[in-house]
Design a protein around this motif. Structure first.
Motif, short mmCIF file in Angstrom:
data_model
loop_
_atom_site.label_atom_id
_atom_site.label_comp_id
_atom_site.label_asym_id
_atom_site.label_seq_id
_atom_site.Cartn_x
_atom_site.Cartn_y
_atom_site.Cartn_z
N ASP A 90 -8.92 -10.75 -3.04
CA ASP A 90 -9.68 -9.80 -3.85
C ASP A 90 -9.91 -8.49 -3.09
O ASP A 90 -9.79 -7.40 -3.66
N LYS A 91 -10.24 -8.59 -1.81
CA LYS A 91 -10.48 -7.38 -1.03
C LYS A 91 -9.19 -6.61 -0.78
O LYS A 91 -9.18 -5.38 -0.77
N GLU B 205 -6.60 -6.52 -2.74
CA GLU B 205 -6.11 -5.93 -3.98
C GLU B 205 -6.66 -4.52 -4.19
O GLU B 205 -6.05 -3.72 -4.89
N GLU B 206 -7.78 -4.22 -3.55
CA GLU B 206 -8.33 -2.87 -3.64
C GLU B 206 -7.39 -1.85 -3.01
O GLU B 206 -7.39 -0.68 -3.38
N PHE B 207 -6.60 -2.29 -2.04
CA PHE B 207 -5.70 -1.39 -1.33
C PHE B 207 -4.28 -1.43 -1.88
O PHE B 207 -3.41 -0.74 -1.37
N THR C 207 -0.91 -0.84 -3.78
CA THR C 207 -0.24 0.26 -4.46
C THR C 207 0.88 -0.35 -5.29
O THR C 207 1.57 -1.26 -4.84
N ASN D 282 -2.61 1.17 5.78
CA ASN D 282 -3.95 1.61 5.48
C ASN D 282 -4.87 1.00 6.54
O ASN D 282 -4.94 -0.21 6.71
N GLU E 150 -8.10 0.70 6.70
CA GLU E 150 -9.14 -0.19 6.17
C GLU E 150 -8.57 -1.56 5.85
O GLU E 150 -9.21 -2.58 6.09
N GLN E 151 -7.37 -1.58 5.32
CA GLN E 151 -6.72 -2.85 4.99
C GLN E 151 -6.45 -3.66 6.26
O GLN E 151 -6.65 -4.86 6.29
#
Length: 106
Positions: free
Chosen positions: A51-52, A54-56, A58, A69, A71-72
């Motif tokens: 889930d976390k 998937e925020e990153f 593309t 990324n 943060e990823q």
């Protein structure tokens, strides 16, 4: 459950056999319960990580545009540093935080 605030061992340690089998008086039953709990914890952590990440995500079809990324990478490293699900399950078992039941024998 919050798996981040835990005192579970990061590396492999030896546990007292009597402490593990004490609640059930059967080491095999205790290990079976711990293994099932470890599977549940692993599933929870995997779902949370996906889930976390998937925020990153593309959604480009181009393989040429691969970028990292930061943060990823940090999220992935955080989950890699967590104790293994088995260690978390053993800690819960030794602290009497695991609910288990045996079906009544007829």
């Amino acid at each position: 459950m919050d798996y981040k605030d835990t005192n579970a061992a990061i590396s492999t340690i030896t546990y007292n056999k009597e402490a593990i089998e004490a609640p059930t008086n059967n080491i095999y039953e205790a290990i079976s319960i711990i293994a099932k709990r470890a599977d549940q914890i692993n599933s929870d952590l995997k779902t949370e990580l996906v889930d976390k990440l998937e925020e990153f995500a593309t959604y480009n079809d181009s393989l040429e545009e691969v970028f990292e990324n930061k943060e990823q990478i940090e999220v992935s490293k955080f989950y890699e540093r967590l104790p293994k699900p088995t260690a978390l399950a053993i800690e819960e078992w030794l602290n009497d935080k695991v609910y288990y039941r045996t079906p009544d024998a007829e």
